[in-house]
Write a protein that holds these residues in place. Sequence first.
Motif, PDB file in Angstrom:
ATOM      1  N   VAL A  59      -3.534  -3.042  -5.813  1.00  0.00           N
ATOM      2  CA  VAL A  59      -3.364  -2.499  -4.467  1.00  0.00           C
ATOM      3  C   VAL A  59      -4.756  -2.306  -3.885  1.00  0.00           C
ATOM      4  N   VAL A  60      -4.998  -2.896  -2.716  1.00  0.00           N
ATOM      5  CA  VAL A  60      -6.316  -2.797  -2.089  1.00  0.00           C
ATOM      6  C   VAL A  60      -6.160  -2.201  -0.694  1.00  0.00           C
ATOM      7  N   PRO A  71      -3.021  -1.489   5.471  1.00  0.00           N
ATOM      8  CA  PRO A  71      -3.769  -0.826   4.399  1.00  0.00           C
ATOM      9  C   PRO A  71      -2.902  -0.595   3.167  1.00  0.00           C
ATOM     10  N   TYR A  72      -3.500  -0.799   2.006  1.00  0.00           N
ATOM     11  CA  TYR A  72      -2.865  -0.599   0.705  1.00  0.00           C
ATOM     12  C   TYR A  72      -1.735  -1.592   0.443  1.00  0.00           C
ATOM     13  N   SER A  73      -1.925  -2.821   0.904  1.00  0.00           N
ATOM     14  CA  SER A  73      -0.943  -3.859   0.592  1.00  0.00           C
ATOM     15  C   SER A  73      -0.995  -4.185  -0.899  1.00  0.00           C
ATOM     16  N   PRO A  74       0.173  -4.340  -1.542  1.00  0.00           N
ATOM     17  CA  PRO A  74       0.205  -4.642  -2.979  1.00  0.00           C
ATOM     18  C   PRO A  74       0.170  -6.145  -3.244  1.00  0.00           C
ATOM     19  N   TRP A  75      -0.410  -6.516  -4.385  1.00  0.00           N
ATOM     20  CA  TRP A  75      -0.502  -7.912  -4.817  1.00  0.00           C
ATOM     21  C   TRP A  75       0.018  -7.981  -6.247  1.00  0.00           C
ATOM     22  N   SER A 113      -2.362   6.529  -3.251  1.00  0.00           N
ATOM     23  CA  SER A 113      -3.540   6.834  -4.052  1.00  0.00           C
ATOM     24  C   SER A 113      -3.267   6.341  -5.463  1.00  0.00           C
ATOM     25  N   ALA A 114      -4.262   6.457  -6.339  1.00  0.00           N
ATOM     26  CA  ALA A 114      -4.084   6.004  -7.716  1.00  0.00           C
ATOM     27  C   ALA A 114      -3.153   6.916  -8.495  1.00  0.00           C
ATOM     28  N   ASN A 115      -2.950   8.137  -8.011  1.00  0.00           N
ATOM     29  CA  ASN A 115      -2.127   9.123  -8.702  1.00  0.00           C
ATOM     30  C   ASN A 115      -0.948   9.516  -7.817  1.00  0.00           C
ATOM     31  N   THR A 125     -14.182  -0.843  -1.030  1.00  0.00           N
ATOM     32  CA  THR A 125     -12.908  -0.348  -0.510  1.00  0.00           C
ATOM     33  C   THR A 125     -12.081   0.126  -1.691  1.00  0.00           C
ATOM     34  N   SER A 126     -11.092   0.958  -1.441  1.00  0.00           N
ATOM     35  CA  SER A 126     -10.259   1.482  -2.527  1.00  0.00           C
ATOM     36  C   SER A 126      -9.466   0.351  -3.173  1.00  0.00           C
TER      37      SER A 126
END
Length: 289
Positions: A27-28, A54-58, A129-131, A100-101
Amino acid sequence: MKGYIYLTLLFVTGMWAASPRPTDIWVVRDARALQLYDKYRQPVPQSRLALYPPYSPWMIVERDVVLADGFSRVSRVTDFDETFSIALNDSGNPRLRYGTSLFFFRNCFPEKDTLRTRASGPVRAGNISANPRQALTGGEYLPPGEVIRLLFRYKGYLYAWQFSRQRYIWIAGASRRYLEKTTLESRSRKRPTLFVRDLKKRVREYNTKYRLLAEHLQNKGAAPRPVPRWILIREEKLWRLTLERPELAAPFRQTVRLFLKEMASWVESYGYTVNRQPAQLIIMERHSG
């Protein structure tokens, strides 16, 4: 107001389908930071990467592949629609153009349901977020009737797309009992993914159908003639669906009218506002607040 033309002649290389096996997912936050390549190993332009929220998953198909040159490494991934390659660095992580995150989620299970929140129970949503547990601690409750599409399950949490606010969210897996199937899927011939992606696909299919029809008629001896071809123009807070050659609106008046009528109905099924004009369709973005 600045706009750019985004032509929709892009070939889909593979449709995502739910799998019972776990998979890993990147996820970026900003897709433009990725060094992304299409199936022809051509760089994906920044204008196209900018379309990803934002935060599209791959979803990872092959984690680490060494190319024919013997040293370049990529991950084969899908955006839940098309297949791409992401360039990797020496550590095996995506090589970024700038900071970038970037999150990595292991052992995820793809989901595919489009659901609506019930009035009878709370569904808390958190920012990505990661959590996910921490994200839900500071989250907010979704209102009744909110439509979301599930992308994948990670541990006890669900990664979802919230249609009304056009964003990705975390929700707790236990909240699923407060969600119900929606009729949104039945109003489109294709299973909904992101709205813009589905929109481009429908326009591409229409253009291809009429191009093939024109070629067939010419092979039967008909005189060559121009064929209506639709393009999408991205402008501030709206999409404009219009003819590449507006002068063809008159000789193909009935074809144009029926196409725009069908597209307006389809777009409205996603909850967007449309303004249908004689030779174009204006699609307004929904308020994200």
